[in-house]
Scaffold this active site. Structure first.
Site, mmCIF file in Angstrom:
data_model
loop_
_atom_site.group_PDB
_atom_site.id
_atom_site.type_symbol
_atom_site.label_atom_id
_atom_site.label_comp_id
_atom_site.label_asym_id
_atom_site.label_seq_id
_atom_site.Cartn_x
_atom_site.Cartn_y
_atom_site.Cartn_z
ATOM 1 N N MET A 11 -6.247 -1.573 4.159
ATOM 2 C CA MET A 11 -5.633 -0.347 4.680
ATOM 3 C C MET A 11 -6.612 0.823 4.651
ATOM 4 O O MET A 11 -6.460 1.795 5.393
ATOM 5 C CB MET A 11 -4.377 -0.017 3.880
ATOM 6 C CG MET A 11 -3.237 -0.995 4.085
ATOM 7 S SD MET A 11 -2.636 -1.062 5.801
ATOM 8 C CE MET A 11 -1.814 0.524 5.942
ATOM 9 N N GLU A 53 -9.041 -5.133 0.809
ATOM 10 C CA GLU A 53 -9.477 -6.397 1.406
ATOM 11 C C GLU A 53 -9.410 -7.580 0.459
ATOM 12 O O GLU A 53 -8.960 -8.668 0.835
ATOM 13 C CB GLU A 53 -10.906 -6.306 1.977
ATOM 14 C CG GLU A 53 -11.410 -7.608 2.576
ATOM 15 C CD GLU A 53 -12.850 -7.521 3.051
ATOM 16 O OE1 GLU A 53 -13.650 -8.370 2.594
ATOM 17 O OE2 GLU A 53 -13.189 -6.636 3.868
ATOM 18 N N VAL A 107 -2.655 -8.361 4.770
ATOM 19 C CA VAL A 107 -3.158 -7.001 4.569
ATOM 20 C C VAL A 107 -3.004 -6.605 3.107
ATOM 21 O O VAL A 107 -1.984 -6.897 2.478
ATOM 22 C CB VAL A 107 -2.379 -5.999 5.451
ATOM 23 C CG1 VAL A 107 -2.769 -4.562 5.127
ATOM 24 C CG2 VAL A 107 -2.613 -6.294 6.923
ATOM 25 N N CYS A 108 -4.031 -5.926 2.575
ATOM 26 C CA CYS A 108 -3.936 -5.330 1.250
ATOM 27 C C CYS A 108 -4.610 -3.963 1.291
ATOM 28 O O CYS A 108 -4.941 -3.456 2.359
ATOM 29 C CB CYS A 108 -4.561 -6.223 0.180
ATOM 30 S SG CYS A 108 -6.354 -6.378 0.309
ATOM 31 N N ALA A 109 -4.837 -3.368 0.140
ATOM 32 C CA ALA A 109 -5.374 -2.011 0.116
ATOM 33 C C ALA A 109 -6.833 -1.953 0.554
ATOM 34 O O ALA A 109 -7.213 -1.132 1.399
ATOM 35 C CB ALA A 109 -5.214 -1.405 -1.277
#
Length: 372
Positions: free
Chosen positions: A99, A75, A71-73
């Site tokens: 996210m 993609e 997971v990141c901010a």
């Protein structure tokens, strides 16, 4: 090639209480402030820039007996890290949209059947902790505390073959942008807002006053003035069985009184609502709040609901006998203000009109409507 998981797929794992290992590659501050929560989720937070030279060193920290999600901010970084893990022989997926997409996903959950074929649905925005509602009966529907993704509610009403005729906000929201007024504009429904919260709004609305009664087909909705989170906060009793508490009472906490900068002024209103007005109601009412704080508040079906009598027994915020201790508890245990809460209030007043991306940025982060 790493697989993309949608926010909907991750939401089902939360609701179904499945195991999942999340490698979150955002920076430490972002991760500690807000993450995807699941009762059986485990986490490893390593910022992606620390992994640019390879993921070999973190492999021993990642279990092989459960699914792995990166997971990141937004993609991009998670795609890269997931592919690096795959190159090392570890099966990994990434969250499509990051996210940002988690913040926007909404899961509709049926709460119950109501009088004469009516139905009550809760719309759970897992990434933000927001809870919205739709009451439907005899071809009509009312929406309460809608978030800004209006298509979710309008499309759901079409799917159920009902017409949205009434839209309510329990108060002027400060942690998320309301979709109520826009839904009313699109559908021709009547939009209601507590007038004590609306002194600065720049649009027309109908007053929500104590004792207001609205019929949605055979189902009765009655307003109960319940100030404290805001000076206009209003609860709704649905079908004499459900109590929609807005941001006054949650399953595990109580509402904060400070988002308009008036904590000292409103704390007494909050206590009066919780300790007097609500105690006059029957214990059998099922509380349906406008937010939840932690994933443990979710029931087995993913809903957020609990009997009022149980909350009187279990919720610490309802069991502080001394008024001065209550005041101190409420004013001394406030979490940080929601992200961009002042701007969000102005948006909900109609004074600001940010574009979609600006709205998304305003809402990034956890729900912070409760006293800790």
């Amino acid at each position: 090639m790493a697989k993309a998981w949608t926010a909907a797929q991750v939401a089902r794992k939360v609701i179904d209480n499945e195991q999942l290992f999340i490698l979150d590659v955002r920076n430490k501050e972002a991760f500690e402030d807000w993450k995807i929560e699941g009762k059986q989720f485990e986490y490893l937070n390593i910022p992606y820039f620390e992994l640019l030279d390879g993921v070999e060193e973190i492999l021993p920290q990642i279990p092989t007996d459960r699914e792995l999600l990166v997971v990141c901010a937004k993609e991009g970084s998670s795609v890269m890290i997931a592919q690096m893990l795959e190159a090392e022989g570890r099966e990994a997926a990434y969250l499509a949209g990051g996210m940002k997409s988690w913040s926007t996903y909404i899961e509709p959950i049926k709460i119950d059947d109501l009088t004469d074929g009516g139905e009550l649905y809760q719309f759970v925005r897992l990434g933000k902790g927001c809870l919205s509602y739709m009451v439907m009966a005899n071809g009509e529907a009312a929406v309460i505390d809608a978030v800004r993704f209006t298509d979710v509610f309008i499309d759901f009403a079409k799917e159920k073959n009902v017409t949205i005729t009434h839209v309510f906000d329990t108060h002027l929201h400060a942690d998320h942008i309301s979709g109520g007024r826009k839904i009313a504009e699109i559908t021709g429904a009547t939009y209601y807002l507590p007038p004590k919260d609306a002194e600065e709004v720049v649009f027309d609305f109908h007053d929500v006053l104590d004792g207001l009664k609205v019929q949605i087909g055979s189902v009765n909705i009655e307003a109960l003035y319940s100030p404290g989170h805001t000076i206009g906060s209003t609860s709704f009793v649905i079908d004499s069985r459900y109590l929609l508490t807005g941001d006054i009472l949650f399953i595990d906490s109580i509402g904060r009184p400070d988002l308009a900068g008036l904590a000292e002024d409103w704390v007494d209103d909050l206590r009066t609502t919780l300790y007097d007005r609500y105690r006059e109601l029957i214990d059998e009412l099922i509380v349906l709040p406008a937010h939840f704080m932690i994933v443990e508040e979710l029931n087995a079906d993913g809903s957020v609901a609990k009997r009022l009598g149980d909350l009187f027994a279990e919720n610490h915020g309802l069991n502080i006998e001394d008024a001065e201790e209550f005041r101190k508890t409420v004013t001394d245990h406030l979490p940080p203000q929601p992200n961009a809460y002042k701007q969000i209030r102005y948006v909900n007043m109609g004074k600001l009109k940010p574009n979609y991306d600006e709205q998304t940025e305003m809402e990034i982060g956890p729900n912070r409507c409760a006293v800790r």
